[in-house]
Design an enzyme around this catalytic site. Structure first.
Site, PDB file in Angstrom:
ATOM      1  N   CYS A 190      33.663  34.484  29.265  1.00  0.00           N
ATOM      2  CA  CYS A 190      32.625  35.505  29.280  1.00  0.00           C
ATOM      3  C   CYS A 190      32.031  35.592  27.873  1.00  0.00           C
ATOM      4  O   CYS A 190      32.505  34.955  26.944  1.00  0.00           O
ATOM      5  CB  CYS A 190      33.194  36.862  29.673  1.00  0.00           C
ATOM      6  N   ILE A 233      39.265  36.809  37.924  1.00  0.00           N
ATOM      7  CA  ILE A 233      40.395  37.429  38.631  1.00  0.00           C
ATOM      8  C   ILE A 233      39.893  38.367  39.729  1.00  0.00           C
ATOM      9  O   ILE A 233      40.080  38.102  40.916  1.00  0.00           O
ATOM     10  CB  ILE A 233      41.307  38.171  37.643  1.00  0.00           C
ATOM     11  N   GLY A 237      38.267  36.815  28.152  1.00  0.00           N
ATOM     12  CA  GLY A 237      39.584  36.202  28.143  1.00  0.00           C
ATOM     13  C   GLY A 237      40.353  36.405  29.430  1.00  0.00           C
ATOM     14  O   GLY A 237      39.802  36.806  30.453  1.00  0.00           O
ATOM     15  N   ASP A 264      42.092  42.381  35.087  1.00  0.00           N
ATOM     16  CA  ASP A 264      42.842  42.613  33.847  1.00  0.00           C
ATOM     17  C   ASP A 264      42.082  43.445  32.824  1.00  0.00           C
ATOM     18  O   ASP A 264      42.679  43.992  31.899  1.00  0.00           O
ATOM     19  CB  ASP A 264      43.294  41.288  33.218  1.00  0.00           C
TER      20      ASP A 264
END
Length: 211
Positions: free
Chosen positions: A2, A53, A74, A98
């Protein structure tokens, strides 16, 4: 992958729409799935998302919760374990990714959050109540974090291009040039090839208070 960018002003002026667009455009190749931005008083945070995710819109960034706003690049490998710990401590979650785990972990651990994260990351968290920006980078320096500062502002990004938008002149760092061409070496942090643009050293964080 990102892209993140942002600016905290010390002179209480807002960042122009032209400048915000230019910064976001400069990191657009790092995330094609969603473009997000946050603006309030003297702070701007921007994000280009590559969904990995949690691909739902609930994990779009900038993400805000309880007066904290985060932009993150990340992957946190132990986010499920951290999430379970925080749930047991009374925290609730609205997303499955996350990013929110980092945000809630910062709420709970403060700046010690970096010692609880197992992963590769660079992120910034703005505290609206304190007018404070917390920025951190993973221990190996896998994810990029560049910044520049002056008496009026602190600006950061996933690349150096976003930090050149308001510079009238670009000066080459001669020491960095020596590393690059004489020693054929990677330029050691915090320096970069450009004078007055720095990279956050691996495994470190900085905190900037605009009050």
């Amino acid at each position: 992958m990102c892209g993140i960018c942002g600016e905290l002003r010390f002179d209480n002026t807002k960042i122009s729409d032209v400048r915000k667009s230019a910064m976001l455009d400069s990191i657009s190749d790092r995330g094609p799935d969603y473009t997000g931005q946050y603006q309030d008083k003297n702070i701007f945070l921007g994000h280009q998302r590559l969904s990995v995710i949690d691909i739902s819109e609930k994990s779009n960034q900038p993400m805000e919760d309880e007066g904290l706003i985060i932009v993150f690049n990340g992957v946190i490998f132990n986010y499920r374990e951290l999430k379970d710990i925080l749930i047991n401590k009374g925290y609730s979650f609205f997303s499955k990714g996350d990013t929110e785990v980092i945000l809630k972990s910062y709420l709970h651990y403060g700046e010690d959050v970096v010692n609880h994260l197992d992963g590769v990351f660079s992120f910034s968290i703005y505290d609206k109540n304190k007018n404070e920006l917390f920025c951190a980078r993973d221990r190996l320096g896998i994810k990029p974090f560049y910044y520049t500062y002056s008496k009026n502002s602190f600006t950061f990004s996933s690349n150096t291009k976003a930090l050149l938008e308001d510079k009238e002149e670009i000066a080459i760092n001669k020491k960095s040039l020596h590393y690059q061409f004489t020693l054929h070496s990677v330029i050691p942090a915090p320096d970069t090839i450009i004078t007055d643009i720095y990279k956050l050293e691996p495994g470190t964080f900085i905190k900037i208070n605009a009050k």
